[in-house]
Design a protein around this motif. Structure first.
Motif, short mmCIF file in Angstrom:
data_model
loop_
_atom_site.label_atom_id
_atom_site.label_comp_id
_atom_site.label_asym_id
_atom_site.label_seq_id
_atom_site.Cartn_x
_atom_site.Cartn_y
_atom_site.Cartn_z
N LEU A 1 46.94 35.26 48.12
CA LEU A 1 45.96 34.80 48.91
C LEU A 1 44.96 35.64 49.21
N SER A 2 44.94 36.87 48.86
CA SER A 2 43.81 37.89 49.20
C SER A 2 42.94 37.84 48.02
N MET A 3 43.14 37.31 46.93
CA MET A 3 42.20 37.26 45.57
C MET A 3 41.23 36.22 45.69
N PRO A 4 39.99 36.62 45.68
CA PRO A 4 39.24 35.38 45.51
C PRO A 4 39.38 34.35 44.44
N PHE B 1 37.73 32.52 42.43
CA PHE B 1 36.93 32.61 41.54
C PHE B 1 37.10 33.85 40.46
N TRP B 2 37.50 34.84 41.25
CA TRP B 2 37.80 36.14 40.52
C TRP B 2 38.95 36.02 39.65
#
Lengths: 298, 318, 535
Positions: free
Chosen positions: B142-145, B147-148
């Motif tokens: 949940l914390s990762m963007p 698109f990243w």
């Protein structure tokens, strides 16, 4: 975290009793190690943002002829395609993320909280109308709404804050309203009204303080979300414009072009975003477990 | 039950109408009208032509009239015209629908396949190491963007593992293996993030149910633990999970927007971003409305499912 | 056999052997078949070149159309000497370059079967030049100025066209040879041509999916027999650069490189050393628009300071990654035909020692009343696209180094041109690509008083007069002198400081043969009538 103790009715079961601050903190760290870790990350984020100038090794917007240099002294995280030091840019990027994230979260939760407070307390037609309005705003996915807003308003910091805070409003309103509804029905409040205490006073002095718990939980949870939305907007070219270094924008242009040659351009800004959001999420989870035991176990 | 359904339907309609107003006026916030934008490419504009075009497009009428006209068109299923590409929006959207549908379905599937078992495991092993690990993993997702995550996945999969699907969309009816090859990685990327939410709700719902007396009775009676867990507990926890899937939908669409961009899938969500960047406002307006309709319908479906599944509602007095 | 005879025999054998080994092998015979998959600059806004100003449309639609004449794909430098016939079999200048007569081919058919006649040519160019009696009108007409000198166009018979000019203009022929000058069918409504293509070119349009691909199939009735070699051409658009590179390396793309920079080309080659990388000059340049009508740029000292502050050598290293050349308003020699001599280019503002030039800039600013206590505020505007933003960010930093308080303003594509046309900016970073390396195109479009694309609002009667004079000068040496004189004056006044001239890249698999690339244009090489695949 100390809140007033109500000695009547169900309210006292919801609110924690006052304790000395230091002991509460120690208890928190012991009982919720994950939350403490999250808190630590948040503190690091805030500290980095405040001390950005001190912590940077170079001017984050200064271009140079050392382009696409791999990590290694004097550029700890390497340089980008314009010769700018990545480490300094990542450090300064924390300012944007924190500033925009915090501003939009505060604006969104306070606005939404106010709507939820009024809606929940007043009840009746006002409540119904406000609820439908909130439903409508909530029907759109956060990113889509923010995208459309940012596109309509144009890229600037103020517009980005507006675009990110608006989707938060209905979500905040819903949570605060639920909290208000629970407190409104307590005997304590009934009694206060019976005694003739005016609505405004009841709302402000009795109900509002007791929604602090859910409010803090909500704000912390949304902070992470705001940082992510800002990153996504910048990635799509609609967020904060140059020359302010923004983590999301660092990932859009340079990273896509030079990902092969310079993977550090992709890794570090993304890692920064992830860690910042991860920290706020962990902290938010732990805070919710502590402050709002009804939701414990989620 | 009937009252419940009627109420829900009414709310859905009101929400949609309200949304249309919000979207319509949002798009009018942008500086410059559609005609200005149409003439951007060369900077050479004939003023008389501009006036004619404004009249043609109805841009010179009052806003309320424009709004009514738009609603009328929508009711007829007319998704308007893309001024950028000078063709009906439907012509551009139609080939993109199957792409987004497939990505969304696969992503939803992965998010359930990952989220539910992890949620159950986490609940059963509450506060033990496995629980912590799973919770951290899901929270990390949940914390990762989005698109990243997509970019990193591409870097790893394309560079190191040599995953290179077709550059143009391959229909599953034409070549199923190639199609799956194209979709499995982006679907996993989106599904992983969505699974986090499902995992958390499953976990908390399971925890509630596991505390119930009848579960403990079943255990006491000697029934096998796994059997009890998967049959009884899961069945009762399914209701909140279904609700989340409804909420999930909105979250999923947000994830689709960036994922389609990063993985170069020609879907509807990506077209929304393209249209925004090309300032094709009529299309943006209609697409956003389309998304809103889908989300409201999905939520309505969940609500109706609730009505059927939850006995408290089923037998509610009118 | 006598010893002499044996000697002769041996010698002749040896000679044959030596010749066989040293003479160049005869060129491979081109093979027929195969579909060329190629990556464009970006998705095209429409399929109508006459209504667009971007290479994206021209490159992806050139396969479908034909012009009256064209630049020879095989000759790298475009010039009046490399013009070859296309729809026109022969042409002739009459009356001292005042009338241009074209004799059209008689065997050309449109893709829908109808024959091409002079009516189509007249229809096209009457429309583009905005003739009062034209039977079609372009809503957006970026190159109207090119044909300003055309008095009338006559079609005395179905295969003859006459352009009557107001004054001599030898360059008109080059303008007509560009990819921006295709002939449109008179019998197809103009509106249709934005989303479909009916042309006379080597390939017919198969399918157009906006934002995804443009697909062509071989035209079996192409007027040049035996061409094209390919069965089809497919322009596939991938948004993400690293995915483009990966797709090329995986063989999913045959050709890529449009819009690439040196780092991209190197990355592609590193992963697959078999790839062919072709780097050439191009007539695309980064330039700075200076709005002389807005304070504080009304002061010539300030304008010169801005120009001096931009260190061109740093521009080469940073934004251009080492791949650019320096010049004035015309593309520099040797790849450009009309550029200023190299020795002169080295003395232009921004080319000298950066420390000295920045010091001089600071001095000028001080004279104009700005300094550390009163820094000059300047907004640098640019388009919100990656290539622009990077260079503009670099510019902002350079300006800050001389004490100017510069910030970057990103302007959305949709609002860019109107803003520029209204002169609603202070300083802007711009990218200009001119279709033809010719002063008539370059000067008139960008520096003429009142030209729509003269974004800096520059206006000088003297320069206008010189422009018209050079356009009519028939002697090439004399014309070059005039052109250089104009260029010199423009640079001295800092009308539109040129940062540098970009390079272009084509990266493709060795199986792609005869892929054309010119060194002074990117607009006139996408017909692909001679390209073939060695599969």
């Amino acid at each position: 975290m100390a809140v007033r103790t109500l000695d009547v009715g169900a309210a006292s079961q919801i609110l924690p009793v006052e304790r000395p601050r230091g002991a509460a903190l120690a208890r928190f760290v012991r009982k919720k190690p994950l939350g403490a870790a999250g808190g630590f990350l948040v503190v690091v984020l805030v500290a980095t943002a405040i001390l950005a100038n001190v912590l940077s090794t170079h001017n984050p917007v200064r271009t140079s002829n050392d382009i696409l240099v791999a990590p290694g002294a004097p550029h700890w995280l390497g340089t980008d395609n314009l010769g700018r030091d990545l480490y300094s840019r990542v450090v300064h990027g924390s300012r944007i993320s924190l500033l925009v994230g915090l501003a939009s979260t505060l604006v969104g939760t306070i606005l939404g909280g106010l709507i939820g407070l009024i809606s929940g307390y007043a009840g009746g037609k006002t409540d119904l109308l406000a609820q439908r309005a909130m439903d409508i705003m909530q029907a759109l996915p956060i990113l889509v709404l923010a995208l459309v807003l940012a596109a309509a308003l144009g890229p600037s910091m103020t517009n980005a804050i507006v675009a990110i805070s608006i989707p938060i409003v209905p979500r905040a309103a819903r949570i605060i309203r639920a909290s208000v509804l629970a407190i409104r029905e307590t005997t304590y409040v009934e009694a206060a009204r019976a005694l003739g205490v005016r609505h405004m006073r009841v709302a402000l002095r009795h109900i509002l303080p007791n929604t602090m718990g859910p409010f803090i939980v909500l704000a912390t949870a949304q902070l992470g979300g705001s940082i992510l939305v800002e990153a996504a907007l910048s990635f799509l070219g609609l967020g904060i414009p140059e020359p302010y270094p923004s983590w999301g924008r660092m990932l859009s242009i340079a990273a896509a072009e030079y990902a092969e040659k310079a993977p550090w351009l992709v890794i570090w800004p993304g890692l920064a975003i992830s860690l910042a959001v991860f920290g706020t999420n962990l902290l938010g989870d732990a805070l919710r477990d502590t402050l709002d035991p009804r939701l414990r176990g989620s | 039950m009937r009252a419940y359904i009627t109420k829900r339907l009414l709310i859905a309609v009101v929400t949609l109408v309200g949304m249309s107003m919000v979207i319509f006026f949002l798009m009018r916030l942008a500086p410059g009208n559609i005609v200005d934008i149409l003439f951007e490419s060369a900077g050479y504009v004939d003023q008389a032509d501009k006036k004619t075009l404004e009249r043609e497009l109805g841009v010179d009428r009052p806003l309320v009239v424009q709004y009514a006209r738009w609603l009328g068109e929508l009711a007829h299923g007319d998704l308007g015209k893309s001024y950028r590409y000078d063709m009906p929006a439907w012509r551009i959207i139609k080939p993109r629908l199957p792409v987004t549908l497939e990505l969304a379905s696969l992503a939803l599937l992965f998010s359930i396949l990952l989220g539910v078992p992890f949620g159950v495991l986490s609940a059963v092993h509450q506060d033990r190491p496995l629980d912590y690990v799973l919770r951290v993993l899901s929270l990390a997702g949940l914390s990762m963007p989005a698109f990243w995550l997509g970019m990193v996945v591409i870097l790893v999969f394309v560079r190191s593992l040599g995953w290179m699907p077709s550059v143009t969309y391959v229909s599953p009816f034409v070549d199923l293996p190639a199609n799956l090859w194209q979709f499995v990685v982006p679907a996993l990327a989106v599904g992983y993030r969505s699974s986090a939410l499902i995992m958390r709700i499953t976990r908390s719902a399971m925890l509630e149910v596991l505390r119930e007396d009848y579960i403990r009775t079943a255990w006491a009676k000697g029934q096998r633990r796994t059997l009890v867990v998967w049959r009884h507990a899961l069945k009762n926890a399914s209701l909140p999970v279904i609700t989340v899937i409804g909420i999930e939908f909105a979250f999923l669409i947000g994830g689709l927007v960036v994922t389609e961009t990063v993985f170069n899938l020609p879907g509807v969500a990506r077209y929304l971003v393209d249209a925004i960047q090309l300032r094709d406002y009529p299309v943006v307006q209609n697409l956003t409305m389309l998304i809103a309709i889908v989300v409201v319908l999905a939520n309505l479906a969940v609500d109706l499912l609730y009505a059927w599944a939850d006995p408290r509602i089923k037998y509610e007095k009118a | 056999m006598t010893p002499l005879r044996r000697c002769v025999r041996f010698a002749s054998l040896a000679l044959v052997l030596v010749l066989a080994l040293t003479l160049p092998a005869p060129a491979q015979a081109p093979k027929h078949g195969g579909v060329l998959t190629i990556h464009p600059l970006t998705a095209p806004p429409s399929l109508s070149p006459h209504e667009e100003s971007t290479i994206a449309t021209v490159q992806q639609v050139s396969a479908c159309y034909s012009s009256l004449v064209y630049f020879d794909p095989a000759k790298k430098q475009e010039s009046p000497d490399t013009i070859i016939p296309e729809l026109a079999e022969k042409w002739s200048w009459q009356d001292n370059y005042r009338n241009l007569v074209f004799l059209l081919r008689k065997d050309v058919k449109w893709h829908d079967g109808k024959p091409l006649t002079s009516k189509d040519v007249k229809h096209t160019f009457d429309m583009v030049r905005g003739a009062a009696d034209a039977d079609a009108k372009l809503r957006i007409n970026p190159r109207k100025l090119w044909y300003e000198n055309v008095e009338a166009i006559e079609a005395p018979d179905p295969h003859t066209v006459v352009f009557r000019l107001k004054r001599p203009q030898p360059s008109l022929l080059l303008l007509l040879a560009s990819g921006y000058s295709p002939i449109y069918p008179a019998h197809v409504p103009l509106a249709d041509l934005k989303t479909t293509c009916v042309g006379t070119g080597p390939y017919k349009l198969k399918e157009y999916r906006p934002g995804e691909f443009v697909e062509y199939v071989r035209n079996p009735d192409y007027f040049i027999k035996g061409r094209p070699y390919l069965d089809g051409v497919k322009w596939v658009y991938i948004k993400d650069r690293s995915t483009q590179i990966a797709a090329l390396q995986a063989g999913q793309l045959d050709v890529a490189g449009s819009g690439w920079n040196r780092a991209n080309a190197e990355t592609a080659k590193k992963g697959k050393p078999e790839l062919v990388v072709v780097e050439n000059d191009s007539n695309v340049n980064d330039n700075v628009l200076v709005n002389a009508k807005r304070a504080p740029l009304t002061d010539p000292r300030v304008r010169r300071a801005v120009n001096l502050a931009l260190d061109r050598k740093a521009y080469l290293v940073g934004p251009r990654l080492g791949a650019a050349t320096f010049g004035g308003a015309m593309q520099p020699r040797p790849s450009g035909v009309w550029g200023l001599p190299a020795a002169e280019v080295a003395t232009l503002p921004g080319m000298g020692d950066p420390a000295k030039q920045k010091a001089e800039a600071k001095k000028l600013l001080a004279e104009a009343g700005f300094g550390p206590n009163n820094p000059m505020k300047l907004t640098v505007s640019t388009r919100a696209l990656a290539i622009y933003v990077d260079t503009a960010s670099w510019m902002v930093d350079q300006l800050r180094q001389v004490g100017i308080d510069a910030v970057l303003e990103q302007i959305e594509t949709g609002v860019w041109h109107p803003k520029m046309t209204r002169l609603d900016f202070q300083v802007a970073l711009n990218l200009t690509g001119t279709a033809v390396d010719d002063p008539d195109a370059m000067f008139f479009e960008n520096y003429r008083c009142g030209s729509q694309r003269n974004f800096s609002g520059y206006c000088s009667e003297e320069i206008d007069r010189l422009m018209v004079e050079q356009s009519q000068t028939l002697d090439r040496a004399k014309r070059l002198k005039l052109v250089n004189e104009i260029d010199r004056k423009l640079q001295a006044e800092g009308a539109r400081p040129i940062l540098g001239w970009a390079k272009q890249y084509a990266v493709y698999w060795p199986r792609v043969k005869a892929f054309p690339q010119h060194e002074n244009s990117i607009f006139n090489t996408s017909r692909f009538q001679d390209v073939w695949l060695d599969k």
